[in-house]
Motif scaffolding. Structure first.
Motif, short mmCIF file in Angstrom:
data_model
loop_
_atom_site.label_atom_id
_atom_site.label_comp_id
_atom_site.label_asym_id
_atom_site.label_seq_id
_atom_site.Cartn_x
_atom_site.Cartn_y
_atom_site.Cartn_z
N PRO A 28 11.54 0.06 0.76
CA PRO A 28 11.98 -0.51 -0.02
C PRO A 28 12.48 -1.44 -1.46
O PRO A 28 13.00 -2.04 -2.46
CB PRO A 28 10.71 0.00 -1.03
CG PRO A 28 9.57 0.68 0.28
CD PRO A 28 11.31 1.64 0.50
N ASP A 97 14.80 6.54 -4.67
CA ASP A 97 14.37 6.36 -3.49
C ASP A 97 14.35 6.26 -2.24
O ASP A 97 14.27 5.93 -1.07
CB ASP A 97 14.49 4.21 -4.06
CG ASP A 97 13.68 3.60 -4.42
OD1 ASP A 97 12.35 4.21 -4.45
OD2 ASP A 97 13.92 3.27 -6.03
N ASN A 98 15.77 7.58 -2.29
CA ASN A 98 16.03 8.18 -1.04
C ASN A 98 16.50 7.20 -0.80
O ASN A 98 17.26 6.73 0.50
CB ASN A 98 14.70 8.69 -0.20
CG ASN A 98 15.23 9.27 0.77
OD1 ASN A 98 16.63 9.72 0.46
ND2 ASN A 98 14.87 9.68 1.80
N LYS A 225 6.27 -4.40 -4.23
CA LYS A 225 5.10 -3.50 -3.11
C LYS A 225 4.88 -4.46 -3.29
O LYS A 225 4.43 -4.77 -1.38
CB LYS A 225 4.27 -2.62 -3.90
CG LYS A 225 4.84 -1.84 -4.40
CD LYS A 225 3.93 -0.34 -5.27
CE LYS A 225 4.73 0.98 -4.88
NZ LYS A 225 4.88 1.55 -4.67
N TRP A 380 5.06 3.27 6.38
CA TRP A 380 4.56 3.75 6.07
C TRP A 380 5.69 4.06 4.16
O TRP A 380 5.26 4.90 3.33
CB TRP A 380 4.39 5.30 6.45
CG TRP A 380 5.89 5.49 8.08
CD1 TRP A 380 6.33 5.20 8.97
CD2 TRP A 380 6.81 5.81 7.70
NE1 TRP A 380 7.72 5.16 9.13
CE2 TRP A 380 7.77 5.98 8.05
CE3 TRP A 380 7.54 6.34 6.12
CZ2 TRP A 380 9.11 6.76 8.08
CZ3 TRP A 380 8.82 7.47 5.62
CH2 TRP A 380 9.37 7.70 6.91
N ARG A 381 7.49 3.49 4.31
CA ARG A 381 7.35 3.70 3.47
C ARG A 381 7.52 2.83 2.09
O ARG A 381 7.64 3.75 0.56
CB ARG A 381 8.89 3.09 4.28
CG ARG A 381 9.90 4.17 4.99
CD ARG A 381 11.76 3.51 4.23
NE ARG A 381 12.37 4.24 4.96
CZ ARG A 381 13.41 4.07 6.92
NH1 ARG A 381 13.63 2.70 6.52
NH2 ARG A 381 14.05 5.53 7.16
N MET A 382 6.53 2.11 2.39
CA MET A 382 6.54 1.18 0.90
C MET A 382 4.49 1.68 0.72
O MET A 382 4.18 1.36 -0.58
CB MET A 382 6.46 -0.65 1.43
CG MET A 382 5.13 -0.41 2.45
SD MET A 382 4.44 -2.62 1.89
CE MET A 382 3.83 -3.12 3.58
N GLY A 383 4.19 2.49 1.55
CA GLY A 383 2.87 2.92 1.00
C GLY A 383 1.71 2.48 1.91
O GLY A 383 0.23 2.53 0.95
N LYS A 386 -0.91 5.61 6.78
CA LYS A 386 -0.18 6.96 6.53
C LYS A 386 -0.20 7.56 8.17
O LYS A 386 -1.28 6.75 8.84
CB LYS A 386 -1.51 7.29 5.38
CG LYS A 386 -1.22 6.78 4.93
CD LYS A 386 -0.73 7.85 3.75
CE LYS A 386 0.10 7.24 2.01
NZ LYS A 386 -0.70 5.87 1.81
N ARG A 388 2.52 9.63 6.54
CA ARG A 388 4.39 8.87 6.29
C ARG A 388 4.89 9.97 7.35
O ARG A 388 4.27 10.34 7.83
CB ARG A 388 4.22 9.09 4.42
CG ARG A 388 4.08 8.54 4.12
CD ARG A 388 4.66 9.27 2.57
NE ARG A 388 6.22 9.68 2.48
CZ ARG A 388 6.92 8.34 2.28
NH1 ARG A 388 6.80 8.10 1.60
NH2 ARG A 388 7.99 8.65 2.50
N ASP A 400 -1.65 3.39 -0.45
CA ASP A 400 -1.90 3.41 -1.64
C ASP A 400 -2.61 2.18 -2.98
O ASP A 400 -2.08 1.07 -3.14
CB ASP A 400 -0.22 4.05 -1.91
CG ASP A 400 0.57 4.90 -1.37
OD1 ASP A 400 -0.22 5.06 -0.87
OD2 ASP A 400 1.76 5.01 -1.63
N GLU A 402 -1.24 2.74 -5.33
CA GLU A 402 -0.23 1.02 -6.01
C GLU A 402 0.49 0.12 -5.64
O GLU A 402 1.06 -1.23 -6.08
CB GLU A 402 0.68 2.53 -6.92
CG GLU A 402 0.95 3.43 -7.50
CD GLU A 402 0.88 4.65 -6.84
OE1 GLU A 402 2.06 5.29 -6.24
OE2 GLU A 402 0.44 4.58 -5.92
#
Lengths: 495, 513
Positions: A28, A97-98, A225, A380-383, A386, A388, A400, A402
């Motif tokens: 993201p 954000d890894n 997002k 899955w990275r953006m939520g 599931k 993850r 999520d 959010e």
């Protein structure tokens, strides 16, 4: 001319989507970097910031350039120890954000202002597509983003200010999104137009500048997002938009949001089927792209690519350009390709070749990273999906809060009041989201051959339990109130 | 057609425990079942004043009952009654009728569930001006205690939203128990010996047991869930009869009220079960004592089976202890079970000292991020910023807001309707008062509990992301309204994995410790 599978993979993606969706590492924050860089039109080269943010185990503080060390008025006797410890903690802010790597290239620090925008190389084309949607929207979203990004009152900007403020500013490589070859995705009520509208509506919810500052990084996150969701849904629906075989479906690819928080019930199973459908559709898009690319490369020419000649080229190792050093691996690669070709049931040789190349790029042995992998990993990275993590092979739609929030804000104007059923209808019609709130949900799923099976312990878990839990999620976001007689009203705040 | 009840006895009581009834009662039964509350006086006064009262809320809130009760003294014809708005397929027709009565100045009571009422005011307020008054009142039923009281026009129409009424108050519960246990349960028996209904009725008439039931139900009333009068009557009807109107003269413990209280179907039963099994109802001494007694009474061959065998008896003893503590005489009162963290929230909510409550909340919020500190004079604002779906590796803070910029707000009924019903707020709010629009963090029981239990020092990464999200969103909203220098500041960074906090001054492009 030998065929490079990776090139075909990438070009097929460009043909269908207008960008290469073939990156394993798309995150993201990469899209954030590109969208924001295009919005403000400039980036920075914060060399000092990157040197500072390197792991102390890799670059000890005593090896940092003197100009950085001088910015720290620490006790000189312990400066190295103190700096090491300080850097150890503080680098995590940028690495939240890894995507903070040892070098600046390919790295993407988290960004609350333009100071952290760099000339990122990842996700450039997909980011450009999303920026294009924003630009197409009749909104002040760009102005709002610019105000936010050029404001430096947030704590992260102030924290890194001495290291980034004077970093060289250069123009961002802003390029117009060229769009795919196959069609114009922004025509004829295609799904991308829903996202243009979505950005328009979302924009009306974002904060204005107040008393000289607009310190509200949450709005940046909302945009990113929503962008991620737009990317996912655009790609999922592309095949149905561009196929011309008469089997087009009327409804969007369903995304059944599983709010049961379980894995083993009819809703969860159907959600998993939706996830699989997205994979199938994205793979089918690649097939159309491969078809176009092989056509472009002249593979319809049966004088050159008859069945026998293809087999001969395979035999002679002249069909594929494979980057292998070992002969045995090369042999195996060709063997696999031949099995695929010989085993394909299509009558037409060109169709067989298209199927074979499509199947091959979806096999791990050729080291091609396909749009299916890209988008499901991004999911899955953006939520949106599931569980993850890299190892899960069964994911369901479970956004999520959010992520749900900006999706809702993209379909409701500020101050608007609608019933929860109306909200569900909007989500279904605009994005294909299904939660169990409309009477058309089952028909919609049916059209995609997905059935919500029976439960042994409850009647209709989709429109009861799942819908109820979705309602609770909307209530918890502060958007809904439940009245007697089954009326739930959704309202968003008046700006 | 629904059965019309003519008797007022145990049979009726058993029916009552099985659900809905108001419309099928005879006037005599209605009077007998009616529990006087302040709403009766309020309605009387309003009708005398020539007002129209809109009673809104959920089914079972007692709206129709109040209409039926009022009709005796204020006859239909002279007064306008609307017992059930949902009977009208078309609200247009209803509103026409209502408007006519309103224009004539006919006083009356209208029972309209909140869903239909919402639909009416949103769809028809352009057509019928009085609906604007209704809407304004609906929006201002609950106000915060330090607000300037919003003016609402109650001169002709008064709206009372019974969703806000707390039914589980000592006064209402006591009246309901007395009425059901003494007036209904003792009639209609024609057998020798004692039956289960008589047994339970006798117990419920015992003053101490009655007090304990009142305490227990009042405790449940502190929960956020809405309980209607019907729910309460169902509950009491069931614990007296088990829904069986035939007298059981040979009955076991399963038909005793203290077991039935956790056995039935309905909101109060659900709350009772949740409360009974909540960790907050664990008391080291009471529990070990009751467990020891259960062990003594029951025979089990294998020590390993003890839990399985003893547990049901222990539960039964504990249920009984809740209400019959003095009969069981184990050296503790059942009330001692309620002294826990829930009370901390209740004290916070009811606290007289706003300043003290505010400081406590600020301290807890600060402690969420920096457990070792107990700063009460300001709120330190933290930011977690990431685009991926994952909890934060690091949080950053540069701003503190002094406590004078915050207020603790306690919800209360608007003064115009405060005499109508009893109201127990389910939350308080921490309001940031330095902005045009209110920025609030709702301090609910759940949030208070999770903040309070952090005293046990739960590692940051193991905490609920929902709680973190709630707090951080509030902080981000506050920070949006605060203006600070963008050139300098004292900044703290918290590593959420190891808890380490680094603090540094940034000024003149230089870092200092």
């Amino acid at each position: 001319m030998k065929l490079k599978l990776n090139d075909i993979n990438g070009e097929a993606s460009e043909w269908a989507y207008g960008f290469k969706a073939t990156s394993r590492s798309l995150k993201p924050v990469h899209l954030a970097q590109v969208i924001f860089g295009h919005t403000v039109g400039h980036v920075h080269s914060p060399e000092n910031l990157f040197k500072f943010a390197e792991k102390p185990s890799k670059t000890p503080s005593e090896d940092l350039p003197e100009e950085i060390r001088e910015q720290f008025e620490f006790d000189r006797r312990e400066i190295d120890e103190q700096l090491d410890r300080f850097r150890q903690t503080v680098r995590k802010v940028l690495g939240n954000d890894n995507a903070l790597y040892a070098t600046q290239r390919g790295s993407a620090p988290t960004c609350t202002s333009d100071w952290f925008l760099i000339d990122s190389t990842a996700g450039v084309n997909a980011g450009r597509f999303l920026y294009h949607l924003i630009k197409e929207s009749d909104s002040d979203l760009e102005e709002k983003l610019t105000a936010q990004l050029t404001d430096h009152h947030d704590s992260i900007s102030v924290l890194f200010r001495p290291l980034v403020k004077d970093a060289e500013q250069e123009s961002a490589t802003v390029k117009e999104w060229q769009g795919p070859d196959v069609d114009d995705p922004l025509s004829d009520d295609k799904i991308a137009t829903n996202f243009v509208e979505g950005f328009e509506t979302l924009s009306t919810h974002l904060k204005e500048r107040t008393s000289g500052a607009v310190n509200y990084p949450r709005d940046l996150r909302r945009v990113v997002k929503f962008s991620g969701f737009a990317l996912y849904t655009y790609m999922a629906n592309r095949h149905n938009e561009i196929r011309e075989d008469g089997n087009e479906r009327e409804n969007l690819v369903p995304q059944l949001f599983n709010y049961t928080h379980e894995k083993d019930n009819p809703v969860a199973h159907a959600s998993l089927e939706c996830y699989d459908t997205v994979s199938t559709e994205v793979q089918a898009t690649s097939r159309l792209g491969v078809e176009a690319e092989l056509d472009k490369r002249g593979l319809r020419d049966t004088t050159e690519y008859s069945e026998d000649k293809i087999l001969q080229k395979i035999e002679d190792h002249e069909l594929l350009d494979l980057n292998r050093n070992s002969d045995s691996k090369l042999e195996n690669d060709y063997d696999t390709f031949r099995y695929l070709f010989e085993g394909d049931p299509a009558d037409d040789v060109f169709d067989r070749m298209v199927n074979t190349v499509t199947d091959a790029i979806h096999q791990s042995r050729y080291k091609t990273y396909t749009p299916v992998d890209t988008i499901q990993t991004y999911g899955w990275r953006m939520g949106l999906l599931k569980p993850r993590g890299n190892r899960a092979n069964e994911r369901r739609f479970s956004p999520d809060p959010e992520l749900l929030e900006p999706i809702l804000l993209s379909v409701m104007k500020p101050g608007e009041q609608i019933s929860l059923q109306d909200l569900c209808n909007r989500l279904r019609r605009k994005y294909g989201i299904i939660v169990g709130g409309t009477e058309n949900d089952r028909d919609h799923l049916d059209q995609w051959d997905i059935a919500v099976g029976a439960s042994t312990i409850e009647s209709d878990p989709l429109s009861n339990r799942n819908y109820e839990a979705f309602k609770q999620a909307v209530i918890e976001l502060g958007f809904a109130r439940e009245y007697a007689d089954g009326v739930t009203i959704v309202t968003t705040e008046q700006q | 057609m629904a059965t019309e009840y003519t008797q007022v006895d145990k049979t009726f009581l058993a029916e009552l425990s099985r659900g809905g009834f108001a419309e099928s009662l005879t006037p005599n039964q209605r009077r007998q079942i009616h529990i006087d509350t302040k709403l009766d006086e309020f309605l009387k006064a309003a009708l005398e004043d020539g007002k129209q009262v809109i009673l809104t809320g959920n089914p079972g809130d007692g709206k129709t009952q109040h209409i039926l009760m009022s009709k005796d003294e204020y006859p239909e014809g002279d007064y306008y009654y609307l017992p059930d708005a949902s009977e009208y397929a078309d609200y247009g027709e209803l509103l026409k009728e209502w408007d006519e009565k309103y224009q004539n100045g006919t006083a009356g009571i209208l029972a309209i569930n909140d869903g239909p009422l919402y639909e009416m005011v949103t769809t028809y307020s352009d057509e019928y001006e009085f609906l604007n008054v209704v809407q304004e009142q609906l929006e201002n039923q609950i106000i915060y205690d330090n607000d300037e009281v919003p003016e609402i026009d109650c001169s002709e129409i008064v709206v009372v939203d019974l969703n806000n009424r707390n039914v589980l108050t000592p006064s209402i519960v006591t009246k309901a128990i007395r009425k059901l246990a003494s007036e209904f349960a003792t009639q209609g028996h024609n057998h020798t010996g004692h039956c289960h209904i008589e047994y339970n009725a006798k117990k419920l008439q015992d003053e101490r047991i009655q007090e304990n039931i009142v305490d227990f139900l009042t405790e449940l009333g502190n929960n956020d869930r809405h309980v209607t009068v019907r729910d309460l009557l169902n509950f009491l009807g069931y614990i007296l009869t088990a829904g069986i109107d035939e007298c059981q003269t040979d009955f076991g413990d399963e038909l005793k009220y203290y077991n039935l209280a956790f056995d039935g179907v309905g909101t109060v039963f659900d709350l009772a079960r949740e409360r009974f099994h909540s960790p907050q109802l664990v008391h080291p001494f009471v529990d070990s004592r009751l467990w020891a007694e259960a062990e003594k009474e029951i025979k089990f061959s294998d020590r390993e089976d003890a839990n399985e065998v003893v547990d049901p008896l222990f539960n039964e003893k504990k249920r009984r202890f809740l209400f019959e503590d003095n009969l069981m005489d184990i050296g503790y009162e059942s009330r001692s079970l309620y002294q826990d963290v829930e009370y901390k929230f209740i004290n916070h909510r009811n606290g007289r000292s706003n300043e003290g409550s505010k400081e406590q909340v600020l301290k807890m919020l600060n402690g969420y991020f920096l457990p070792s500190q107990s700063v009460r004079s300001k709120l330190q604002l933290w930011l977690s910023h990431r685009y991926r779906s994952r909890s934060s590796l690091a949080l950053v803070s540069r701003t503190s807001v002094p406590k004078r910029d915050f207020e603790i707000l306690r919800p209360k009924l608007h003064p115009q309707i405060e005499d109508a019903i009893g109201y127990t707020p389910a939350h308080t709010a921490l309001e940031y008062s330095n902005s045009d629009k209110p920025v609030m963090l709702q301090i609910t029981r759940a949030l208070y509990r999770s903040l309070y239990t952090l005293d046990a020092n739960i590692p940051y990464t193991l905490r609920s992301r929902d709680t973190e999200q709630q707090i951080l969103e509030f902080m981000e909203e506050v920070e949006y309204h605060e203006t600070y220098s963008e050139e300098s500041g004292t900044i703290s960074v918290k590593d959420t994995e190891n808890g380490r906090v680094e603090t540094i001054d940034v000024s003149n492009e230089v870092y200092r410790r």
